[in-house]
Motif scaffolding. Structure first.
Motif, mmCIF file in Angstrom:
data_model
loop_
_atom_site.group_PDB
_atom_site.id
_atom_site.type_symbol
_atom_site.label_atom_id
_atom_site.label_comp_id
_atom_site.label_asym_id
_atom_site.label_seq_id
_atom_site.Cartn_x
_atom_site.Cartn_y
_atom_site.Cartn_z
ATOM 1 N N ASP A 592 31.923 34.488 61.980
ATOM 2 C CA ASP A 592 33.101 35.296 61.689
ATOM 3 C C ASP A 592 34.219 34.881 62.636
ATOM 4 O O ASP A 592 34.020 34.038 63.521
ATOM 5 C CB ASP A 592 32.798 36.791 61.828
ATOM 6 N N ARG A 594 35.970 37.205 64.449
ATOM 7 C CA ARG A 594 36.215 38.360 65.314
ATOM 8 C C ARG A 594 35.599 38.172 66.699
ATOM 9 O O ARG A 594 36.016 38.815 67.654
ATOM 10 C CB ARG A 594 35.643 39.627 64.678
ATOM 11 N N ASN A 620 40.274 33.881 66.064
ATOM 12 C CA ASN A 620 40.551 32.846 65.067
ATOM 13 C C ASN A 620 41.044 31.545 65.692
ATOM 14 O O ASN A 620 41.718 30.749 65.038
ATOM 15 C CB ASN A 620 41.556 33.359 64.034
ATOM 16 N N ILE A 648 35.778 30.673 59.108
ATOM 17 C CA ILE A 648 34.391 30.772 58.646
ATOM 18 C C ILE A 648 34.133 29.586 57.724
ATOM 19 O O ILE A 648 34.387 29.632 56.525
ATOM 20 C CB ILE A 648 34.142 32.102 57.910
#
Length: 944
Positions: A592, A594, A620, A648
């Motif tokens: 992910d 996050r 990110n 991702i």
């Protein structure tokens, strides 16, 4: 028939050719209405001369002009006319055949310059003349022996000459035989397609080394004390790894063009029925590139519903991609075998489409099918019709819930003859079922379709990367290999496709100053092995194996764990401190965007604020912290990539820092950010651990999949980073890496006859008969006739448990056998210690002591010559003029593309003397051939 096949092939070639670019090389592109005579005549003359290997006459030009006039009469434009003209040329006899005039006065006469240019190019390169050769033909230079020799020397210096020579060795030794070899698994359980490929590559690389690298006489092929082997083949042969030259890695030539050659270790082709790789990039046709004699190409009914890209064919709305007629070849083949495999590389548009929606189907309606591979929400479903199922192929086989993902996914369904059906997702089994019955009730009228039912009421949306159908059940190992290889048609520039998508069979990665390399191919256990080969391995231990999952594409970290060296990596620290430079490289798929902290991808540290370096993910973006004497012990300030650089999906992340202190962060081969990291590394702590997936204190976990991690004690260049990105996350498996072995200390091996590719001619039993006949026919250029009339040819009875030599000696002692068998069986006595696949033994499986002594009677000689070892036999063969003449004959026949006849004898003797006086190399021999009258002159007949 052949005509239809040539027509289809011409359409395929023109569909892939930039015809307008080709036309522009010979004429100005017109605007306005097509004028065939003014616009097309120069194109026909120029393109025709190139494609048909010489100038066109007036009659030929007029014929092609009539094609362009027909296009103009129908309102077609210049581009359409050019395409049809090129298609016509590709089907003409002048393109398909090398046509030469043989009319004359029955005496040999020199061939014309254009004919000679064609002969030279096909003999030396296996293809049409290049521009330089055509220029020489235009001005008549090839009629001048000195200028002809200059062209021959130029052509022999071209890599195409080396590639062409590989076809000679391939044909002479029938190396393709290895791909169809099926030894008894009871005796040879280690045999597989990869070992077969290794043996073929061994012989090709050996030939290249002897013939081209060392430029030795061709007769040295009999006894040269070297070979090439993969670690897998070397282990099979029992070769000591210390004999390998780790710096050798030849680009082995084969008889296949580089664009189509696929190593057996990456994709298998046995039983392949159809293959769609979606590389057309435009149009309404998906072409079957399986190589089958009757390709089953598919038509897109609504081209506006799809979009072509480098990644494949994206289906955006309802359409049907189907064969225009029943796929009866596929139906009959699978019905006969009783087995099948359906394979798909796809990216589903979503996880909600169901029905199941059709990915690939051989059917007619929603209730009648032979097979269907489809998607039902978040799982894959396969229906296959048998005599024990409904006509709709139910009960079906489904994968586990959650196996559908909106990323590239590899889905494979297999069913063997016993009824065992299984679904694999990304190389791992995800569902199975016993499906009884047989396939005798399959309907031969069903068409093959993609992305919908044939009745157009089960549409699927997503991207198609590769579809294949086999008439056999692939093994689990083959499925994993296909997943590792990825959809091989894919361009290396795309960053969105799965692990090994950009797999480079050449293994295009640098190894200088490599300190640690993790490929995550262990498949199980709690250890990640360092396969760099740089001193003591820096293996990593997984402290919580329950938090990770081994997959075919790497190691998936799903929970908090630590993957670290058990002790400080002193070797790595010392190397980096000494060089003052470093590269950190990772192929990863984050779970992910996050996770932050930064979450640790790769770290050499001891806590959240003490480190030598850390490569991490901060939401990110990726971030690097690197300690120097001018930065904090936490490596701050850090170097961070731009927002959005972490995603991702499969990502290539590289950080480099050179000795001058310049640091650069690359994402997917592109520089994203750089800056000075001044200071030196004298303050690095030698007590830190190397770790993946977390800080060493366990408080900065990272989740996602590792595909490759590497550390260098130097700064890779931008070009090298791009090379690594292009090579992809699954570099060449070292088990398939060819290395050069020095056999000076291995007397039993050395020369062609001690290689598995040749020794397998003896079959499972290592037959003295077939091995001896091979030496007699293909090495000594001799033959043995049929037994005289009335001779009893009943095989001599043998006893079980005898060695092959003992059996041969019984035949040689028998009056009815010895006359013929004495000429060839003793030729194989020196090879007795090699079993049916070429492994070396002192005793056979019956416990018999094996021998390697014997004697050889060269054809034409009266007395045999004794030898004590296989090495002595190879030396005798290498020193024999009979062997040298055989090589002259074999290469000449290969060059001419025809058998030699009696009238060739005088010129052949001249070729032989010239070539061997000049050193007997392949290049000298082929040069003597093309400079001889066998090539420069034609045999003529009296014309009408």
């Amino acid at each position: 028939g052949h005509i239809e096949a040539y027509t289809k092939l011409a359409e395929i070639i023109v569909g892939r050719l930039d015809v307008m670019k080709l036309a522009a090389e010979h004429a100005s592109l017109p605007s306005g209405r097509l004028d065939p005579n003014r616009h097309m005549r120069p194109v026909i003359a120029g393109v025709g001369k190139w494609l048909l290997r010489g100038p066109l006459n007036d009659r030929e030009i007029a014929a092609y002009l009539s094609v362009s006039r027909a296009v103009a009469d129908e309102g077609g434009d210049f581009a359409e006319a050019a395409r049809y003209v090129v298609e016509a040329m590709l089907q003409s006899p002048r393109f398909l055949f090398r046509i030469e005039s043989e009319h004359g006065d029955a005496a040999g006469e020199p061939v014309g310059d254009y004919e000679l240019a064609s002969r030279l190019s096909y003999i030396l390169w296996g293809g049409p003349p290049d521009k330089e050769l055509m220029r020489a033909a235009d001005v008549g230079e090839l009629s001048d022996p000195r200028r002809l020799e200059s062209q021959v020397n130029r052509m022999l210096g071209d890599p195409r000459a080396v590639e062409r020579s590989a076809q000679f060795i391939q044909q002479w030794l029938d190396l393709d035989r290895l791909s169809n070899l099926r030894p008894n698994p009871e005796y040879f359980p280690q045999w597989n397609d990869r070992l077969a490929a290794d043996m073929q590559e061994e012989t090709l690389a050996f030939f290249r080394d002897v013939a081209w690298e060392q430029k030795r006489p061709l007769s040295d092929l009999m006894n040269a004390q070297l070979t090439y082997a993969t670690p897998r083949l070397a282990e099979f042969y029992g070769l000591d790894a210390k004999l390998a030259d780790a710096n050798s890695k030849p680009a082995v030539v084969t008889n296949q063009p580089p664009a189509t050659r696929v190593p057996l270790s990456q994709r298998v082709s046995r039983g392949l029925q159809v293959l769609y790789t979606f590389h057309e990039r435009s149009g309404d046709t998906v072409r079957d590139v399986s190589g089958a004699s009757d390709p089953i190409s598919l038509k897109i009914q609504d081209a506006s519903a799809v979009r072509w890209s480098d990644e494949g064919l994206t289906v955006r709305s309802s359409t049907l991609i189907a064969s225009q007629s029943p796929a009866s070849r596929v139906t009959e083949s699978i019905r006969s075998s009783g087995e099948l495999t359906l394979e798909a590389w796809i990216t589903p548009a979503n996880r909600t489409q169901s029905g199941p929606v059709r990915i690939v189907t051989l059917s007619s309606t929603i209730t009648a099918r032979n097979f269907t591979l489809g998607q039902s929400g978040d799982r894959f479903e396969t229906r296959v019709r048998t005599t024990a199922t409904s006509p709709n192929g139910e009960p079906s086989v489904t994968s586990a819930p959650g196996t559908v993902a909106t990323r590239p996914v590899h889905v494979v369904y297999t069913r063997d003859r016993a009824g065992k059906a299984r679904i694999y997702v990304d190389g791992q089994p995800k569902g199975d079922r016993e499906i009884g019955g047989n396939l005798s009730n399959w309907d031969g009228q069903f068409r093959l379709g993609l992305a919908n039912e044939l009745s157009r009421d089960r549409p699927w949306q997503g991207t198609l990367h590769l579809i294949a159908v086999f008439n056999r059940a692939l093994s689990s190992e083959e499925v994993r290999l296909h997943h590792s290889a990825g959809p091989r048609h894919q361009s290396a520039s795309s960053g969105s496709l799965p692990v090994a998508q950009r797999f480079d069979p050449a293994g295009d990665r640098v190894t200088n100053d490599l300190q640690a390399l993790y490929l995550f191919r262990e498949n199980s256990g709690d250890r990640v092995r360092d396969v760099s080969g740089a001193g003591e391995p820096l293996d990593l231990l997984v402290d919580n194996p329950a938090a990770v999952a081994w997959e075919a594409s790497g190691l998936n970290v799903r929970g908090s764990t630590l993957i670290a060296t058990p002790r400080p990596p002193k070797r790595l620290i010392d190397a980096v401190q000494q060089s003052r430079a470093i590269t950190l490289e990772a192929w990863v798929t984050p779970a992910d965007i996050r996770q932050d902290g930064p979450a640790r991808l790769l770290t050499l540290s001891s806590g959240s604020s003490l480190r030598n370096f850390t490569l991490g993910q901060d939401g990110n973006k990726f971030e690097v912290r690197f300690r120097t004497t001018t930065r904090s012990t936490n490596g701050l300030p850090s170097l961070a990539g731009p927002s959005g650089s972490a995603r991702i999906g499969l990502t290539h992340v590289v950080y480099t820092r050179n000795a001058n202190g310049t640091g650069i962060l690359y994402i997917d081969g592109q520089e994203k950010v750089g800056g000075a990291t001044d200071g030196n590394l004298s303050n690095w702590d030698s007590g830190f651990l190397l770790a993946l997936g977390n800080e060493t204190t366990g408080d900065r976990p990272w989740n996602g999949q590792y595909h490759l991690v590497a550390i260098y004690s130097r700064s890779l260049t931008a070009d090298e980073v791009q090379r690594h990105y292009a090579a992809g996350p699954r570099p060449e498996d070292t088990s398939s890496q060819l290395l050069r072995y020095d056999l000076a200390s291995v007397p039993q091996r050395g020369g062609l006859l001690t290689q598995g590719s040749l020794l397998t001619v003896g079959g499972d039993e290592a037959s003295m008969v077939t091995r001896g006949l091979f030496v007699l026919h293909d090495v000594l250029y001799s033959a043995v006739g049929s037994a005289p009339p009335g001779v009893d040819t009943t095989p001599v009875p043998t006893e079980p448990g005898l060695s092959q030599r003992q059996v041969a000696e019984m035949r040689l002692a028998d009056r009815s056998c010895m006359g013929c068998h004495a000429r060839f069986e003793p030729l194989a006595f020196g090879l007795e210690k090699f079993d049916g696949l070429g492994a070396y033994h002192e005793r056979d499986r019956h416990g018999n002591q094996l021998r390697e002594d014997g004697e050889i009677l060269f054809p034409g000689e009266s007395e045999p010559i004794p030898y004590k070892t296989a090495a002595e036999l190879m030396d005798l063969l290498a020193g024999s003029d009979r062997v040298r003449m055989n090589l002259t004959r074999k290469v000449t026949q290969f060059a001419l593309g025809r058998p030699l006849i009696e009238s060739d004898a005088a010129v052949l003797d001249q070729i032989h003397a010239q070539a061997w006086n000049d050193g007997g190399t392949y290049a000298r021999l082929i040069k003597a051939i093309v400079m001889s009258d066998l090539v420069r002159k034609r045999r003529t007949s009296i014309g009408p």
